[in-house]
Design an enzyme around this catalytic site. Sequence first.
Site, short mmCIF file in Angstrom:
data_model
loop_
_atom_site.label_atom_id
_atom_site.label_comp_id
_atom_site.label_asym_id
_atom_site.label_seq_id
_atom_site.Cartn_x
_atom_site.Cartn_y
_atom_site.Cartn_z
N ASP A 91 0.91 -1.03 0.10
CA ASP A 91 0.10 0.12 0.11
C ASP A 91 0.89 1.14 0.10
O ASP A 91 0.73 2.15 0.90
CB ASP A 91 -0.98 -0.18 1.01
CG ASP A 91 -1.98 0.87 1.07
OD1 ASP A 91 -2.24 1.75 0.16
OD2 ASP A 91 -2.43 1.57 2.18
N ASN A 99 -2.11 3.89 13.04
CA ASN A 99 -3.66 3.01 13.13
C ASN A 99 -3.73 2.00 12.80
O ASN A 99 -4.60 1.19 13.41
CB ASN A 99 -4.44 4.11 12.59
CG ASN A 99 -4.39 4.32 11.06
OD1 ASN A 99 -4.07 3.56 10.34
ND2 ASN A 99 -4.23 5.80 10.80
N HIS A 100 -2.75 1.53 12.10
CA HIS A 100 -2.62 0.02 11.50
C HIS A 100 -1.00 -0.14 11.32
O HIS A 100 -0.29 0.48 11.40
CB HIS A 100 -3.54 -0.25 10.47
CG HIS A 100 -3.10 0.48 9.16
ND1 HIS A 100 -3.88 1.55 9.10
CD2 HIS A 100 -2.14 0.45 8.41
CE1 HIS A 100 -3.41 1.89 7.69
NE2 HIS A 100 -2.08 1.33 7.55
N GLN A 151 -3.49 -5.18 6.58
CA GLN A 151 -3.22 -3.91 7.50
C GLN A 151 -4.01 -4.06 8.76
O GLN A 151 -5.20 -3.13 9.03
CB GLN A 151 -3.44 -2.52 6.79
CG GLN A 151 -2.44 -2.38 5.64
CD GLN A 151 -2.82 -1.30 4.97
OE1 GLN A 151 -3.91 -1.04 4.71
NE2 GLN A 151 -1.78 -0.43 4.39
N ASP A 167 -5.69 -3.18 12.05
CA ASP A 167 -5.85 -2.04 13.07
C ASP A 167 -5.02 -2.49 14.45
O ASP A 167 -5.39 -3.69 15.13
CB ASP A 167 -7.37 -1.66 13.47
CG ASP A 167 -8.00 -1.25 12.21
OD1 ASP A 167 -7.16 -1.21 11.17
OD2 ASP A 167 -9.00 -0.60 12.43
N ARG A 187 2.79 14.46 10.07
CA ARG A 187 1.39 14.33 9.35
C ARG A 187 1.05 12.84 9.71
O ARG A 187 1.44 11.90 9.50
CB ARG A 187 1.85 14.18 7.64
CG ARG A 187 0.34 14.07 6.84
CD ARG A 187 -0.07 12.80 6.55
NE ARG A 187 -0.98 12.56 5.78
CZ ARG A 187 -1.54 11.31 5.22
NH1 ARG A 187 -1.04 10.12 5.75
NH2 ARG A 187 -2.71 11.46 4.47
N ASP A 210 -1.52 10.29 9.77
CA ASP A 210 -2.61 9.40 8.80
C ASP A 210 -3.84 9.08 9.45
O ASP A 210 -3.94 8.38 10.75
CB ASP A 210 -1.75 8.08 8.35
CG ASP A 210 -2.70 7.42 7.41
OD1 ASP A 210 -2.91 8.09 6.30
OD2 ASP A 210 -2.72 6.18 7.43
N GLU A 231 -4.63 14.38 9.07
CA GLU A 231 -5.68 13.81 8.00
C GLU A 231 -6.94 13.46 8.78
O GLU A 231 -7.17 12.42 9.21
CB GLU A 231 -5.34 12.51 7.06
CG GLU A 231 -6.07 12.44 5.86
CD GLU A 231 -5.71 11.01 5.65
OE1 GLU A 231 -6.05 10.66 4.35
OE2 GLU A 231 -5.22 10.14 6.05
N ASP A 247 -3.64 10.77 -2.76
CA ASP A 247 -4.58 9.76 -2.70
C ASP A 247 -5.69 9.94 -3.71
O ASP A 247 -5.25 11.00 -4.54
CB ASP A 247 -5.40 9.57 -1.48
CG ASP A 247 -4.80 9.04 -0.18
OD1 ASP A 247 -3.82 8.06 -0.46
OD2 ASP A 247 -4.72 9.43 0.98
#
Length: 552
Positions: free
Chosen positions: A65, A107-108, A172, A174, A202, A204, A244, A312
């Site tokens: 990813d 976060n993951h 991925q 969590d 930054r 995510d 984000e 993205d």
Amino acid sequence: MRITDTSDLWWKTAVVYCLDVETFLDDNGDGVGDFAGLARRIDYLADLGITCLWLMPFYPSPDRDDGYDVTDFYGVDPRLGTHGDFVEVMRTARDRGIRVIVDLVVNHTSDRHPWFLEARTSVDNPYRDYYVWSKTKPKNDAPTVFPGEESSMWELDEKTGEYFLHSFYRHQPDVNIANPKVRNEIAKAIGFWLQMGVSGFRVDAVPFLIEAPKDTEIGDPHEFLRDIRRFLQRRSSEAVLLGEVNLPYRQQFDYFGGAAGSELTMQFDFIGMQSLYLSLARRDPTALIRALRQRPEIAPESQWANFVRNHDELTLDKLTEKQRNEVFEAFAPDESQRIYGRGITRRVPPMLEGDPRRIRMVYSLLFSLPGTPVLFYGEEIGMGENADIPGRSSVRTPMQWDATPTGGFSSARSSRLVAQPPGDGYAPEHVNVVAQRDDPDSLLQHVQRLIARYRASAEIGWGEFEVLEHDQKAVLAHSMRSDLGRFVALHNFAERPMNVQLRLDDEAEDANLVDLLGPERMPLDGGHVSVELGAYGYRWFRVSRPGDGRLG
């Protein structure tokens, strides 16, 4: 707004430049960009006027990813270099007055991260609670954030017979932020990179980061963000959290930490970006004006981050279905240019059919609207996407430095490149840095001039936003006012020239409008002035008053 001590508030007037190390410049000829290549291009960024470099993930990763599947939060992917190469980039950037922030993707993890490899060995493994598990597949299961690619957020781990949560791809999982050990690991990673010299992160997908597992009580989830901010400030008073958070403004206000500004330092303005594209499609700034007026009042130390493109898909999820279809029809008429039913996989110039007037007007807006501008690499030269690359990766092609087939990105054969450049009118032969560097009429020179004027106009980052009265519906006229002065900008969204009767009733009769992008100086006659705008034209002014000492 009165400005006092700004020494640690550099982000209020920064110019942020986002890049992926693996697609910027390849130094060793293996077809993959690296930190040694980036170090060679810091002078280019300094000449452009960049003051903050945002590095997309460069950590060790299976790269399923684009690096957002991390296996080591402390490492550097060997394909990109070493910690020594990273430090050299940091040193070179600092010497040129450029700060560096890095992606914080916590976060993951990748399903190949040592934590997860341990966690899936048994239900009583010490790392099991680092992730979110369920003995049965929850009844409230739903697709991930990638509809059409992942139909479920829960994946069966066959060895233990339980399901793990993944809000993104199934590779991925969590992390469980309700686990204090996980929170401590996140803090340690933050502390490590601060010690390496970065000026912040930054962050995510912030809403997914602070969301507790179902039926788990953690109190106020925003307290975790406040903890991170306090930890950050203790380690480095200048460091920022750029978040984000693609949510409505009222919820973004909470992620700032409300009026106290105690959580995220900056947030991307997704609502404003989507409203901009609706205004461009309609050739009418009303939607953008409405969004800017709806922004909540935030703490003076907080800031909005403006952007017109990122890495993205160009998400349109906050528009209504009717509005989204308007933008699709205008800028992504082919179904192949759309993704997830909500986004566009194109860069700005192809969307605007290569019209230099509209392209330049869009970037004039980026640098003159209230907030801090964020550029995605290649925007300054008008790079296009590679339509042959499916999905979001179409815009993540190598930086185009010269007119050679590989764009000067690498000495490797084209077949070995990490991604292929576009082969149409946006190929390196037609769009590259070398061709534009010494061309005074190029987009690169245009963006460089806008950055220079933006950097000399602190009112844009600090001032109070006001929509100005005038007589042309297709024109956005606004001002930014602070104790440093008053900045005024006009942008014509229409394809015809027009004369704008602008009102600045609260200015002194002997004041003038000084053109910041040209030689003109116009007196304010009783607070009124007539301004000529070309088709898709724009003008920047500063209000000059007798004795204010400003040079324009």
